[in-house]
Scaffold this motif. Structure first.
Motif, mmCIF file in Angstrom:
data_model
loop_
_atom_site.group_PDB
_atom_site.id
_atom_site.type_symbol
_atom_site.label_atom_id
_atom_site.label_comp_id
_atom_site.label_asym_id
_atom_site.label_seq_id
_atom_site.Cartn_x
_atom_site.Cartn_y
_atom_site.Cartn_z
ATOM 1 N N ARG A 174 8.016 -42.501 10.755
ATOM 2 C CA ARG A 174 9.060 -43.513 10.976
ATOM 3 C C ARG A 174 10.383 -42.888 10.585
ATOM 4 O O ARG A 174 10.570 -42.475 9.436
ATOM 5 C CB ARG A 174 8.786 -44.749 10.133
ATOM 6 N N TYR A 210 12.869 -39.289 7.064
ATOM 7 C CA TYR A 210 11.727 -39.999 7.638
ATOM 8 C C TYR A 210 10.732 -40.372 6.553
ATOM 9 O O TYR A 210 10.837 -39.963 5.390
ATOM 10 C CB TYR A 210 11.037 -39.114 8.684
ATOM 11 N N ASP A 260 15.275 -50.225 12.970
ATOM 12 C CA ASP A 260 15.357 -51.278 11.957
ATOM 13 C C ASP A 260 16.049 -52.498 12.567
ATOM 14 O O ASP A 260 16.928 -52.366 13.419
ATOM 15 C CB ASP A 260 16.156 -50.807 10.742
#
Length: 259
Positions: free
Chosen positions: A52, A6, A100
């Motif tokens: 993320r 991450y 993504d």
């Protein structure tokens, strides 16, 4: 144990994900656990919702994928299951992570999704017998073997059709404690279920795949094996969202876009 890769806006990090859905916490690790083990970094925990997620592994060497490993998928593609595993490679530049974008390649008009269980290798593996294959596995994650069908037909082999940039979403993390023998695999397109299968329907099981592969070439730590897809593959267009969910691991969602 769930191992995530991450970022909080800085360099990528690794951590152990714990807690119930909606309240998961990441305990940061000191480096890639495949190479340095489960060493706590000393940094404080972070909430999953504040990071993320990235692809949980970027293979330094290779991704080995299996074609026609579910009889129902082989049938829908107009073929039979091969007697031996049908192997092909995807480059590590194909890997992207959860949420993504998958970029539809210029020159192809027929791109499809393929939800799959992925295996992550943890040791140098050569000439391993099926009964010892579990010792070589680090864990499991979710994959989408995105394929340009028109290129696949046109080229007569699969390198370009299955190896273009962003054609291998992986995530959301690696689950290290999992029995993969009979897990549900579902794929949805814009929320509509398109694939609904079980890993127990694989023709060639994971242990047999590792034996077959390692007889031909060496598997290295971080290598990823894509184990095949059940029936229900179909085309996807720009703006559509695909989610692959595997029981015991989690879900992987990506939106498809045009460059």
């Amino acid at each position: 144990m769930r191992i995530a890769r991450y970022t909080t806006g800085e360099d990528p990090a690794y951590g152990i994900v714990q807690g119930e859905p909606g309240n998961e916490v990441i305990t940061p690790l000191a480096g890639d656990p495949l190479y340095v083990g489960l060493q706590a970094s000393g940094a404080g925990p972070v909430m999953l919702e504040d990071v993320r997620l990235l692809a949980p592994v970027i293979p330094r060497s290779k991704i080995i994928a299996i074609g026609k490993n579910y009889a129902d998928h082989a049938k829908e593609m107009g073929g039979e299951v091969p007697d031996e595993p049908l192997m092909f490679f995807k480059p590590n530049t194909a890997v992207v992570g959860p949420f993504d974008p998958v970029v539809l390649p210029r020159g192809s008009e027929e791109v499809s999704y393929e939800g799959e269980l992925a295996v992550v290798i943890k040791t140098i593996t050569k000439g391993v017998k099926a009964e010892n294959a579990a010792e070589c596995i680090y864990g499991y994650t979710v994959a989408n073997d995105v394929t340009a069908r028109d290129w696949q037909r046109r080229d007569g082999q699969w390198a370009r059709a299955k190896g273009f940039d962003t054609s291998c979403p992986l995530g959301p993390w690696i689950e290290t404690e999992l029995d993969p023998a009979d897990l549900s695999i579902t794929t949805t397109l814009d929320g509509e279920v398109r694939q609904d299968g079980r890993t127990s329907d694989m023709v060639h099981g994971i242990a047999a795949l590792i034996e077959h592969m390692s007889a031909a070439f060496t598997l290295l730590p971080g290598d990823v094996i894509l184990t095949g897809t059940p029936a229900g593959v179909g085309l996807v267009e720009a703006g559509q969202q695909v989610t692959v969910e595997i029981e015991g691991i989690g879900s992987l969602t990506n939106t498809f876009v045009r460059r």
